[in-house]
Scaffold this motif. Structure first.
Motif, PDB file in Angstrom:
ATOM      1  N   ALA A   1      -4.460  11.890   1.196  1.00 32.86           N
ATOM      2  CA  ALA A   1      -4.439  12.484  -0.146  1.00 32.86           C
ATOM      3  C   ALA A   1      -3.907  11.483  -1.172  1.00 32.86           C
ATOM      4  O   ALA A   1      -4.467  11.345  -2.274  1.00 32.86           O
ATOM      5  N   LEU A   2      -2.834  10.762  -0.805  1.00 33.79           N
ATOM      6  CA  LEU A   2      -2.291   9.754  -1.719  1.00 33.79           C
ATOM      7  C   LEU A   2      -3.252   8.581  -1.893  1.00 33.79           C
ATOM      8  O   LEU A   2      -3.346   8.014  -2.986  1.00 33.79           O
ATOM      9  N   ASP A   3      -3.977   8.212  -0.838  1.00 32.94           N
ATOM     10  CA  ASP A   3      -4.987   7.150  -0.957  1.00 32.94           C
ATOM     11  C   ASP A   3      -6.038   7.523  -1.994  1.00 32.94           C
ATOM     12  O   ASP A   3      -6.456   6.689  -2.803  1.00 32.94           O
ATOM     13  N   VAL A   4      -6.456   8.767  -1.982  1.00 34.68           N
ATOM     14  CA  VAL A   4      -7.457   9.240  -2.938  1.00 34.68           C
ATOM     15  C   VAL A   4      -6.850   9.293  -4.344  1.00 34.68           C
ATOM     16  O   VAL A   4      -7.450   8.808  -5.310  1.00 34.68           O
ATOM     17  N   LEU A   5      -5.635   9.856  -4.453  1.00 34.54           N
ATOM     18  CA  LEU A   5      -4.999  10.015  -5.770  1.00 34.54           C
ATOM     19  C   LEU A   5      -4.568   8.692  -6.397  1.00 34.54           C
ATOM     20  O   LEU A   5      -4.785   8.467  -7.583  1.00 34.54           O
ATOM     21  N   ILE A   6      -3.950   7.827  -5.608  1.00 36.19           N
ATOM     22  CA  ILE A   6      -3.405   6.576  -6.154  1.00 36.19           C
ATOM     23  C   ILE A   6      -4.472   5.496  -6.272  1.00 36.19           C
ATOM     24  O   ILE A   6      -4.567   4.806  -7.282  1.00 36.19           O
ATOM     25  N   TYR A   7      -5.285   5.348  -5.236  1.00 36.04           N
ATOM     26  CA  TYR A   7      -6.201   4.209  -5.159  1.00 36.04           C
ATOM     27  C   TYR A   7      -7.671   4.576  -5.334  1.00 36.04           C
ATOM     28  O   TYR A   7      -8.533   3.705  -5.245  1.00 36.04           O
ATOM     29  N   ALA A   8      -7.968   5.862  -5.531  1.00 40.97           N
ATOM     30  CA  ALA A   8      -9.345   6.341  -5.687  1.00 40.97           C
ATOM     31  C   ALA A   8     -10.227   5.910  -4.509  1.00 40.97           C
ATOM     32  O   ALA A   8     -11.404   5.579  -4.673  1.00 40.97           O
ATOM     33  N   GLU A   9      -9.648   5.924  -3.322  1.00 46.30           N
ATOM     34  CA  GLU A   9     -10.388   5.580  -2.103  1.00 46.30           C
ATOM     35  C   GLU A   9     -11.321   6.738  -1.734  1.00 46.30           C
ATOM     36  O   GLU A   9     -11.025   7.896  -2.041  1.00 46.30           O
ATOM     37  N   PRO A  10     -12.425   6.452  -1.053  1.00 43.94           N
ATOM     38  CA  PRO A  10     -13.322   7.522  -0.616  1.00 43.94           C
ATOM     39  C   PRO A  10     -12.619   8.418   0.417  1.00 43.94           C
ATOM     40  O   PRO A  10     -12.042   7.918   1.391  1.00 43.94           O
ATOM     41  N   ALA A  11     -12.673   9.703   0.208  1.00 43.96           N
ATOM     42  CA  ALA A  11     -11.959  10.655   1.060  1.00 43.96           C
ATOM     43  C   ALA A  11     -12.369  10.543   2.523  1.00 43.96           C
ATOM     44  O   ALA A  11     -11.514  10.550   3.417  1.00 43.96           O
ATOM     45  N   ASN A  12     -13.676  10.440   2.784  1.00 48.10           N
ATOM     46  CA  ASN A  12     -14.119  10.390   4.186  1.00 48.10           C
ATOM     47  C   ASN A  12     -13.524   9.184   4.910  1.00 48.10           C
ATOM     48  O   ASN A  12     -13.137   9.270   6.070  1.00 48.10           O
ATOM     49  N   LYS A  13     -13.427   8.040   4.248  1.00 51.58           N
ATOM     50  CA  LYS A  13     -12.865   6.823   4.843  1.00 51.58           C
ATOM     51  C   LYS A  13     -11.377   7.006   5.146  1.00 51.58           C
ATOM     52  O   LYS A  13     -10.922   6.731   6.256  1.00 51.58           O
ATOM     53  N   VAL A  14     -10.602   7.457   4.171  1.00 51.79           N
ATOM     54  CA  VAL A  14      -9.140   7.505   4.350  1.00 51.79           C
ATOM     55  C   VAL A  14      -8.709   8.636   5.278  1.00 51.79           C
ATOM     56  O   VAL A  14      -7.681   8.512   5.948  1.00 51.79           O
ATOM     57  N   PHE A  15      -9.483   9.713   5.354  1.00 55.39           N
ATOM     58  CA  PHE A  15      -9.120  10.766   6.307  1.00 55.39           C
ATOM     59  C   PHE A  15      -9.376  10.309   7.744  1.00 55.39           C
ATOM     60  O   PHE A  15      -8.602  10.629   8.641  1.00 55.39           O
ATOM     61  N   VAL A  16     -10.424   9.514   7.971  1.00 52.34           N
ATOM     62  CA  VAL A  16     -10.651   8.937   9.299  1.00 52.34           C
ATOM     63  C   VAL A  16      -9.499   7.986   9.641  1.00 52.34           C
ATOM     64  O   VAL A  16      -8.937   8.045  10.740  1.00 52.34           O
TER      65      VAL A  16
ATOM     66  N   TRP B   1       0.866  -1.167   0.000  1.00 54.17           N
ATOM     67  CA  TRP B   1       0.000   0.000   0.000  1.00 54.17           C
ATOM     68  C   TRP B   1       0.911   1.228   0.000  1.00 54.17           C
ATOM     69  O   TRP B   1       1.328   1.714   1.035  1.00 54.17           O
ATOM     70  N   TRP B   2       1.255   1.700  -1.214  1.00 55.09           N
ATOM     71  CA  TRP B   2       2.317   2.680  -1.397  1.00 55.09           C
ATOM     72  C   TRP B   2       2.073   4.012  -0.709  1.00 55.09           C
ATOM     73  O   TRP B   2       3.020   4.668  -0.271  1.00 55.09           O
ATOM     74  N   SER B   3       0.840   4.423  -0.584  1.00 46.87           N
ATOM     75  CA  SER B   3       0.583   5.717   0.049  1.00 46.87           C
ATOM     76  C   SER B   3       1.074   5.726   1.492  1.00 46.87           C
ATOM     77  O   SER B   3       1.688   6.702   1.946  1.00 46.87           O
ATOM     78  N   TRP B   4       0.860   4.642   2.214  1.00 40.96           N
ATOM     79  CA  TRP B   4       1.285   4.584   3.615  1.00 40.96           C
ATOM     80  C   TRP B   4       2.772   4.275   3.718  1.00 40.96           C
ATOM     81  O   TRP B   4       3.436   4.730   4.643  1.00 40.96           O
ATOM     82  N   VAL B   5       3.310   3.515   2.761  1.00 45.63           N
ATOM     83  CA  VAL B   5       4.756   3.263   2.729  1.00 45.63           C
ATOM     84  C   VAL B   5       5.501   4.589   2.542  1.00 45.63           C
ATOM     85  O   VAL B   5       6.493   4.861   3.223  1.00 45.63           O
ATOM     86  N   ILE B   6       5.001   5.419   1.653  1.00 39.96           N
ATOM     87  CA  ILE B   6       5.619   6.733   1.404  1.00 39.96           C
ATOM     88  C   ILE B   6       5.595   7.573   2.678  1.00 39.96           C
ATOM     89  O   ILE B   6       6.574   8.239   3.020  1.00 39.96           O
ATOM     90  N   VAL B   7       4.505   7.524   3.414  1.00 38.65           N
ATOM     91  CA  VAL B   7       4.416   8.293   4.660  1.00 38.65           C
ATOM     92  C   VAL B   7       5.366   7.726   5.717  1.00 38.65           C
ATOM     93  O   VAL B   7       5.991   8.489   6.462  1.00 38.65           O
ATOM     94  N   SER B   8       5.528   6.420   5.778  1.00 34.99           N
ATOM     95  CA  SER B   8       6.503   5.843   6.713  1.00 34.99           C
ATOM     96  C   SER B   8       7.905   6.354   6.399  1.00 34.99           C
ATOM     97  O   SER B   8       8.675   6.694   7.308  1.00 34.99           O
ATOM     98  N   ALA B   9       8.245   6.412   5.117  1.00 30.69           N
ATOM     99  CA  ALA B   9       9.546   6.948   4.702  1.00 30.69           C
ATOM    100  C   ALA B   9       9.655   8.433   5.064  1.00 30.69           C
ATOM    101  O   ALA B   9      10.682   8.893   5.572  1.00 30.69           O
ATOM    102  N   PHE B  10       8.591   9.182   4.821  1.00 29.61           N
ATOM    103  CA  PHE B  10       8.529  10.613   5.157  1.00 29.61           C
ATOM    104  C   PHE B  10       8.755  10.822   6.655  1.00 29.61           C
ATOM    105  O   PHE B  10       9.544  11.682   7.067  1.00 29.61           O
ATOM    106  N   VAL B  11       8.082  10.022   7.479  1.00 29.54           N
ATOM    107  CA  VAL B  11       8.202  10.130   8.936  1.00 29.54           C
ATOM    108  C   VAL B  11       9.642   9.850   9.366  1.00 29.54           C
ATOM    109  O   VAL B  11      10.232  10.604  10.135  1.00 29.54           O
ATOM    110  N   GLY B  12      10.225   8.769   8.855  1.00 35.73           N
ATOM    111  CA  GLY B  12      11.607   8.447   9.199  1.00 35.73           C
ATOM    112  C   GLY B  12      12.578   9.532   8.780  1.00 35.73           C
ATOM    113  O   GLY B  12      13.480   9.917   9.540  1.00 35.73           O
TER     114      GLY B  12
END
Length: 183
Positions: free
Chosen positions: A131-146, A77-88
Motif C-alpha cells: 500500500a505504501l509502495d503505491v501511495l509513496i512511489y506510485a508503483e503498480p499494485a500488481n507488482k508490489v503486492f507480489v 525505500w521508505w515503504s519497506w523501511v517503515i515495515v521493518s520498523a513496524f515488524v520490530g
C-alpha cells in the motif's frame, strides 16, 4: 522508575542496526522476484525485539534497513523501511508474553512467538508495504503486492526457523526462573 532507554538498550540498538545492515547485504538470498530477497536480518531483528523490547526493535528495523538501503543501493525505500520498523516494534510488544529472560522458551513460548511474528509480518508485508509502495512511489499494485507476499512468506519462514533457533539458544543462556530452591 527508569526514564528513557537504558545504556544497554542504546548499545543494542547501535549494534543491532549494524548487524541488520551486514546481514541484509551479505546474508540474503535472491528470490527471482525483482528487489525481493530471503532476508536473514529479520530473524536477528526478531531476536533483538524479543530481548530488548519494542522500542529497540522499532529503531533497529528503522535504522538498520535505512542504512542498508542508503549504503548499498544509494537511496532509501521508505515503504519497506517503515515495515521493518513496524515488524520490530510489534514483535517486541509480544516479548512480555514470552518472557525470554526467564530462561524458558519451550513449546508454548515458541507457538506464541511464531503466531505473533507471522501475524505481524503478514500485516506488514502483505498489506502495509505494498500500500505504501503505491501511495509513496506510485508503483503498480500488481507488482508490489507480489513482492510483498513473497517477502512476507520468506520472512515468516526465516524468522520461524532461524529466529526460533536464536531464541531457544538465547533462552539457554538465562537462568531458569524456577531454578532457585530453598535448602
Amino acid at each position: 522508575m527508569e526514564k528513557g532507554l537504558s545504556i544497554k538498550t542504546i548499545v543494542a540498538i547501535g549494534i543491532g542496526s549494524a548487524v541488520f545492515v551486514i546481514l541484509g547485504r551479505f546474508v540474503s538470498i535472491p528470490t527471482g522476484i525483482p528487489n525481493t530477497s530471503i532476508e536473514t536480518a529479520y530473524a536477528f531483528l526478531a531476536l533483538m525485539s524479543v530481548v530488548f523490547g519494542p522500542i529497540a526493535g522499532l529503531l533497529i528495523g528503522l535504522i538498520g534497513h535505512a542504512l542498508k538501503d542508503a549504503v548499498f543501493y544509494g537511496s532509501i525505500w521508505w515503504s519497506w523501511v517503515i515495515v521493518s520498523a513496524f515488524v520490530g516494534l510489534f514483535i517486541g510488544f509480544f516479548a512480555n508474553r514470552i518472557n525470554i529472560q526467564s530462561g524458558v522458551f519451550a513449546s508454548k513460548q515458541i507457538l506464541i512467538f511464531n503466531i505473533a511474528q507471522a501475524v505481524v509480518q503478514a500485516i506488514g508485508w502483505f498489506l502495509i508495504a505494498p500500500a505504501l509502495d503505491v501511495l509513496i512511489y506510485a508503483e503498480p499494485a500488481n507488482k508490489v503486492f507480489v513482492q510483498g507476499v513473497i517477502a512476507g512468506i520468506s520472512n515468516i519462514i526465516t524468522v520461524g526457523v532461524i529466529g526460533t533457533i536464536l531464541l531457544v539458544s538465547y533462552a539457554k543462556t538465562r537462568n531458569k526462573s524456577d531454578s532457585l530452591s530453598v535448602e
